[in-house]
Design a protein around this motif. Structure first.
Motif, mmCIF file in Angstrom:
data_model
loop_
_atom_site.group_PDB
_atom_site.id
_atom_site.type_symbol
_atom_site.label_atom_id
_atom_site.label_comp_id
_atom_site.label_asym_id
_atom_site.label_seq_id
_atom_site.Cartn_x
_atom_site.Cartn_y
_atom_site.Cartn_z
ATOM 1 N N UNK A 84 0.807 -1.217 0.000
ATOM 2 C CA UNK A 84 0.000 0.000 0.000
ATOM 3 C C UNK A 84 0.840 1.266 0.000
ATOM 4 N N UNK A 85 2.153 1.159 0.194
ATOM 5 C CA UNK A 85 3.016 2.338 0.236
ATOM 6 C C UNK A 85 3.359 2.875 -1.148
ATOM 7 N N UNK A 86 3.107 2.112 -2.192
ATOM 8 C CA UNK A 86 3.536 2.528 -3.523
ATOM 9 C C UNK A 86 2.861 3.831 -3.935
ATOM 10 N N UNK A 87 1.602 3.990 -3.607
ATOM 11 C CA UNK A 87 0.911 5.236 -3.944
ATOM 12 C C UNK A 87 1.580 6.442 -3.318
ATOM 13 N N UNK A 88 1.976 6.324 -2.056
ATOM 14 C CA UNK A 88 2.672 7.418 -1.376
ATOM 15 C C UNK A 88 4.005 7.705 -2.055
ATOM 16 N N UNK A 89 4.716 6.662 -2.448
ATOM 17 C CA UNK A 89 6.010 6.839 -3.118
ATOM 18 C C UNK A 89 5.824 7.544 -4.458
ATOM 19 N N UNK A 90 4.799 7.187 -5.204
ATOM 20 C CA UNK A 90 4.529 7.846 -6.478
ATOM 21 C C UNK A 90 4.236 9.331 -6.253
ATOM 22 N N UNK A 91 3.438 9.634 -5.253
ATOM 23 C CA UNK A 91 3.104 11.036 -4.969
ATOM 24 C C UNK A 91 4.356 11.831 -4.610
ATOM 25 N N UNK A 92 5.219 11.261 -3.787
ATOM 26 C CA UNK A 92 6.446 11.956 -3.393
ATOM 27 C C UNK A 92 7.401 12.088 -4.570
ATOM 28 N N UNK A 93 7.502 11.053 -5.384
ATOM 29 C CA UNK A 93 8.347 11.119 -6.578
ATOM 30 C C UNK A 93 7.879 12.216 -7.514
ATOM 31 N N UNK A 94 6.572 12.382 -7.636
ATOM 32 C CA UNK A 94 6.033 13.462 -8.450
ATOM 33 C C UNK A 94 6.411 14.818 -7.868
ATOM 34 N N UNK A 95 6.324 14.958 -6.539
ATOM 35 C CA UNK A 95 6.648 16.233 -5.895
ATOM 36 C C UNK A 95 8.102 16.623 -6.120
ATOM 37 N N UNK A 96 9.000 15.629 -6.183
ATOM 38 C CA UNK A 96 10.423 15.895 -6.371
ATOM 39 C C UNK A 96 10.859 15.757 -7.830
ATOM 40 N N UNK A 97 9.894 15.581 -8.745
ATOM 41 C CA UNK A 97 10.173 15.479 -10.179
ATOM 42 C C UNK A 97 11.166 14.368 -10.494
ATOM 43 N N UNK A 127 -3.856 10.766 -7.372
ATOM 44 C CA UNK A 127 -3.979 11.046 -8.794
ATOM 45 C C UNK A 127 -2.673 11.527 -9.431
ATOM 46 N N UNK A 128 -1.587 11.614 -8.658
ATOM 47 C CA UNK A 128 -0.315 12.048 -9.240
ATOM 48 C C UNK A 128 0.243 11.033 -10.229
ATOM 49 N N UNK A 129 -0.260 9.798 -10.215
ATOM 50 C CA UNK A 129 0.207 8.810 -11.188
ATOM 51 C C UNK A 129 -0.195 9.203 -12.614
ATOM 52 N N UNK A 130 -1.105 10.151 -12.768
ATOM 53 C CA UNK A 130 -1.457 10.625 -14.103
ATOM 54 C C UNK A 130 -0.372 11.532 -14.688
#
Length: 220
Positions: free
Chosen positions: A86-99, A118-121
């Motif tokens: 379940x942590x993958x969503x959080x990691x995707x969101x943080x990765x998006x924040x740090x580009x 929705x940052x995976x979009x």
């Protein structure tokens, strides 16, 4: 490597309620709309309630991704997904924040998108069937693989020199990285802890490591 973007639909991108976020319809109506193909007529007409920074208000999703692609950082993030973590969503969101350049899901293809908000979009997310496939891809891209785990013999992240071009690799929540991941990494780093718990949340660990990369290499 394959894209994991369309594997499972994410939550709705629109937020409603008594105090919605974002902006309403473009002031002045259609006659005042900007003459710019990056703008989405539906968003201009209805308003933009998405979880995006102000510079991307009213932009088409494809335009946002294209603009991000011009300034993503040369680090990637990978996580082993053995039990639908379940942590993958959080990691995707943080990765998006740090580009981050991309997030790589290793193992099970399906993952829980709720934490991504929705940052995976807007964030490139790819899938590799196993660690061997990820390592082969990283070697082909000339990327150092940096495993982050509090395994015996790991060097402290706090004093390590993170490579500029790298993959930050994390393990499954609870069990940590698999032996194959540790053995195949170019370096294994640990995050300093001072309390009673044996480990910190995988999503939190990924955020700490990504920010360490940002502090070392990003212009702020």
């Amino acid at each position: 490597m394959t894209s994991a973007d369309d594997d499972e639909p994410g939550p709705t991108e629109w937020r409603t309620g008594p105090d919605p976020v974002g902006v309403g319809p473009w002031p002045g109506g259609p006659d005042a709309w900007p003459d710019d193909p990056r703008y989405d007529p539906e968003l201009l007409a209805a308003g933009d309630r998405r979880n995006v920074v102000d510079r991307y208000r009213y932009w088409r999703r494809e335009a946002v991704v294209a603009d991000l692609d011009t300034r993503r950082h040369p680090f990637h993030v990978a996580i082993e997904n053995l039990h639908h973590d379940a942590n993958i969503g959080t990691i995707v969101r943080t990765a998006n924040a740090f580009a981050a350049a991309a997030v790589h899901v290793v193992g099970r293809r399906r993952w829980n998108r709720r934490g991504a908000m929705v940052t995976d979009r807007y964030q490139h997310v790819h899938h590799h069937p196993d660690v061997a496939a990820l390592l082969a891809w990283a070697r082909g891209e000339d990327l150092a693989v940096v495993a982050v785990d509090n395994a015996p013999g790991a060097a402290p992240l706090e004093t390590a020199a993170l490579p500029r071009r790298c993959v930050l690799l994390f393990g499954q929540e609870g069990v940590g990285l698999t032996p194959d991941a540790v053995a195949g990494a170019d370096a294994v780093l640990s995050i300093a802890q001072f309390g009673s718990t044996r480990s910190i949340n995988a999503g939190v660990a990924a955020g700490i490591a990504m920010h360490a990369w940002i502090r070392a290499h990003a212009a702020v």
